[in-house]
Design a protein around this motif. Structure first.
Motif, PDB file in Angstrom:
ATOM      1  N   ALA A 138       0.796  -1.091  -0.063  1.00  0.00           N
ATOM      2  CA  ALA A 138       0.024   0.069  -0.140  1.00  0.00           C
ATOM      3  C   ALA A 138       1.024   1.260   0.073  1.00  0.00           C
ATOM      4  O   ALA A 138       0.515   2.303  -0.886  1.00  0.00           O
ATOM      5  CB  ALA A 138      -0.965  -0.121   1.079  1.00  0.00           C
ATOM      6  N   LEU A 139       1.670   1.180   0.943  1.00  0.00           N
ATOM      7  CA  LEU A 139       2.816   2.359   0.765  1.00  0.00           C
ATOM      8  C   LEU A 139       3.573   2.691  -0.315  1.00  0.00           C
ATOM      9  O   LEU A 139       3.752   3.837  -1.029  1.00  0.00           O
ATOM     10  CB  LEU A 139       3.686   2.431   2.161  1.00  0.00           C
ATOM     11  CG  LEU A 139       3.113   2.575   3.407  1.00  0.00           C
ATOM     12  CD1 LEU A 139       4.227   2.134   4.690  1.00  0.00           C
ATOM     13  CD2 LEU A 139       2.459   3.760   3.691  1.00  0.00           C
ATOM     14  N   LEU A 140       3.870   1.654  -1.110  1.00  0.00           N
ATOM     15  CA  LEU A 140       4.606   1.656  -2.326  1.00  0.00           C
ATOM     16  C   LEU A 140       3.577   2.184  -3.599  1.00  0.00           C
ATOM     17  O   LEU A 140       3.938   2.792  -4.346  1.00  0.00           O
ATOM     18  CB  LEU A 140       5.282   0.386  -2.779  1.00  0.00           C
ATOM     19  CG  LEU A 140       6.524   0.037  -1.837  1.00  0.00           C
ATOM     20  CD1 LEU A 140       7.001  -1.576  -1.853  1.00  0.00           C
ATOM     21  CD2 LEU A 140       7.738   0.854  -2.387  1.00  0.00           C
ATOM     22  N   LEU A 170       8.472   6.812   0.697  1.00  0.00           N
ATOM     23  CA  LEU A 170       9.148   6.297   2.309  1.00  0.00           C
ATOM     24  C   LEU A 170      10.157   5.374   2.004  1.00  0.00           C
ATOM     25  O   LEU A 170      10.395   4.904   0.644  1.00  0.00           O
ATOM     26  CB  LEU A 170       7.993   6.070   3.092  1.00  0.00           C
ATOM     27  CG  LEU A 170       7.062   6.753   3.492  1.00  0.00           C
ATOM     28  CD1 LEU A 170       5.754   5.902   4.331  1.00  0.00           C
ATOM     29  CD2 LEU A 170       7.557   7.773   4.591  1.00  0.00           C
ATOM     30  N   SER A 171      10.871   5.239   2.918  1.00  0.00           N
ATOM     31  CA  SER A 171      12.037   4.002   2.878  1.00  0.00           C
ATOM     32  C   SER A 171      11.461   2.901   3.855  1.00  0.00           C
ATOM     33  O   SER A 171      10.659   3.192   4.777  1.00  0.00           O
ATOM     34  CB  SER A 171      13.348   4.515   3.163  1.00  0.00           C
ATOM     35  OG  SER A 171      13.276   5.139   4.717  1.00  0.00           O
ATOM     36  N   TRP A 215      10.651  -5.024   1.241  1.00  0.00           N
ATOM     37  CA  TRP A 215      10.264  -3.750   0.712  1.00  0.00           C
ATOM     38  C   TRP A 215      10.601  -3.555  -0.798  1.00  0.00           C
ATOM     39  O   TRP A 215      10.004  -3.385  -1.666  1.00  0.00           O
ATOM     40  CB  TRP A 215      10.437  -2.624   1.453  1.00  0.00           C
ATOM     41  CG  TRP A 215      10.347  -1.207   0.899  1.00  0.00           C
ATOM     42  CD1 TRP A 215      11.057  -0.440  -0.039  1.00  0.00           C
ATOM     43  CD2 TRP A 215       9.498  -0.349   1.694  1.00  0.00           C
ATOM     44  NE1 TRP A 215      10.633   0.709  -0.147  1.00  0.00           N
ATOM     45  CE2 TRP A 215       9.702   1.031   0.586  1.00  0.00           C
ATOM     46  CE3 TRP A 215       8.533  -0.484   2.273  1.00  0.00           C
ATOM     47  CZ2 TRP A 215       8.857   1.739   0.851  1.00  0.00           C
ATOM     48  CZ3 TRP A 215       7.565   0.633   2.640  1.00  0.00           C
ATOM     49  CH2 TRP A 215       7.699   1.858   1.828  1.00  0.00           C
ATOM     50  N   GLN A 216      12.278  -3.797  -1.165  1.00  0.00           N
ATOM     51  CA  GLN A 216      12.472  -3.573  -2.444  1.00  0.00           C
ATOM     52  C   GLN A 216      12.178  -4.600  -3.350  1.00  0.00           C
ATOM     53  O   GLN A 216      11.780  -4.296  -4.482  1.00  0.00           O
ATOM     54  CB  GLN A 216      14.032  -3.752  -2.251  1.00  0.00           C
ATOM     55  CG  GLN A 216      14.677  -2.547  -1.604  1.00  0.00           C
ATOM     56  CD  GLN A 216      16.342  -2.787  -1.302  1.00  0.00           C
ATOM     57  OE1 GLN A 216      16.515  -3.843  -0.836  1.00  0.00           O
ATOM     58  NE2 GLN A 216      16.884  -1.465  -1.250  1.00  0.00           N
ATOM     59  N   ASP A 217      11.689  -5.901  -3.042  1.00  0.00           N
ATOM     60  CA  ASP A 217      11.253  -6.616  -3.753  1.00  0.00           C
ATOM     61  C   ASP A 217       9.755  -6.521  -4.166  1.00  0.00           C
ATOM     62  O   ASP A 217       9.752  -6.652  -5.584  1.00  0.00           O
ATOM     63  CB  ASP A 217      11.205  -8.136  -3.086  1.00  0.00           C
ATOM     64  CG  ASP A 217      10.633  -9.304  -3.610  1.00  0.00           C
ATOM     65  OD1 ASP A 217      10.973  -9.315  -4.946  1.00  0.00           O
ATOM     66  OD2 ASP A 217       9.988 -10.135  -3.343  1.00  0.00           O
ATOM     67  N   ILE A 218       9.102  -6.161  -3.177  1.00  0.00           N
ATOM     68  CA  ILE A 218       7.591  -5.578  -3.850  1.00  0.00           C
ATOM     69  C   ILE A 218       7.894  -4.289  -4.771  1.00  0.00           C
ATOM     70  O   ILE A 218       7.232  -4.287  -5.848  1.00  0.00           O
ATOM     71  CB  ILE A 218       6.952  -5.118  -2.488  1.00  0.00           C
ATOM     72  CG1 ILE A 218       6.737  -6.544  -1.521  1.00  0.00           C
ATOM     73  CG2 ILE A 218       5.645  -4.581  -2.732  1.00  0.00           C
ATOM     74  CD1 ILE A 218       6.123  -6.019  -0.306  1.00  0.00           C
ATOM     75  N   ALA A 219       8.735  -3.358  -4.472  1.00  0.00           N
ATOM     76  CA  ALA A 219       8.752  -2.089  -5.219  1.00  0.00           C
ATOM     77  C   ALA A 219       9.226  -2.602  -6.603  1.00  0.00           C
ATOM     78  O   ALA A 219       8.927  -2.213  -7.694  1.00  0.00           O
ATOM     79  CB  ALA A 219      10.098  -1.202  -4.640  1.00  0.00           C
ATOM     80  N   GLU A 220      10.061  -3.422  -6.795  1.00  0.00           N
ATOM     81  CA  GLU A 220      10.663  -3.980  -8.046  1.00  0.00           C
ATOM     82  C   GLU A 220       9.621  -4.668  -8.759  1.00  0.00           C
ATOM     83  O   GLU A 220       9.416  -4.682 -10.114  1.00  0.00           O
ATOM     84  CB  GLU A 220      12.016  -4.823  -8.105  1.00  0.00           C
ATOM     85  CG  GLU A 220      13.191  -4.155  -7.678  1.00  0.00           C
ATOM     86  CD  GLU A 220      13.577  -2.831  -8.589  1.00  0.00           C
ATOM     87  OE1 GLU A 220      13.614  -3.384  -9.821  1.00  0.00           O
ATOM     88  OE2 GLU A 220      13.900  -1.833  -8.202  1.00  0.00           O
ATOM     89  N   THR A 221       9.100  -5.624  -8.223  1.00  0.00           N
ATOM     90  CA  THR A 221       7.765  -6.409  -8.525  1.00  0.00           C
ATOM     91  C   THR A 221       6.843  -5.294  -9.255  1.00  0.00           C
ATOM     92  O   THR A 221       6.298  -5.438 -10.469  1.00  0.00           O
ATOM     93  CB  THR A 221       7.268  -7.289  -7.775  1.00  0.00           C
ATOM     94  OG1 THR A 221       8.270  -8.126  -7.422  1.00  0.00           O
ATOM     95  CG2 THR A 221       6.250  -8.194  -8.412  1.00  0.00           C
TER      96      THR A 221
END
Length: 109
Positions: A38-40, A46-47, A83-89
């Motif tokens: 949701a945040l992404l 955010l980080s 977090w990074q995995d979700i962002a990249e996906t």
């Protein structure tokens, strides 16, 4: 699968830490996954480390929550990679599948 994807063992470690800290208000892994997603997708960048107070609840301010600095660093590393995995996906346009945990009966709710 992205370069940041956690292994099954790493997912279990992250989940176990969150479950252990659950009585202090930490999110279970399934909620963490949805929260990060949701945040992404939201308008404000955010980080992952900025979300730690919300992810850990009262455990964030409790020095006894982690047995060592190394244990805390490992938790931050695993949660940041997730977090990074979700962002990249999401950025890639590939199908995104949220983390859904089975209950004791083997059902996904």
């Amino acid at each position: 699968m992205t370069a940041f994807a956690l292994s099954e063992h790493e997912c279990q470690r992250l989940s176990a830490t969150l479950q252990r800290l659950g009585p202090q208000g930490a999110m279970p892994l399934e909620r963490l996954d949805g929260f990060f997603t949701a945040l992404l997708c939201g308008p404000e960048p955010l980080s992952a480390p900025a979300t730690l107070p919300m992810v850990l609840g009262d455990a964030f301010d409790d020095e006894a929550s982690f047995t060592s600095v190394k244990a805390l660093e490992q938790f931050v590393s695993l949660s940041s990679r997730h977090w990074q995995d979700i962002a990249e996906t999401l950025r890639s346009g590939e199908a995104f599948y949220p983390w859904l945990q089975e209950n004791d009966a083997g059902d996904v709710l």
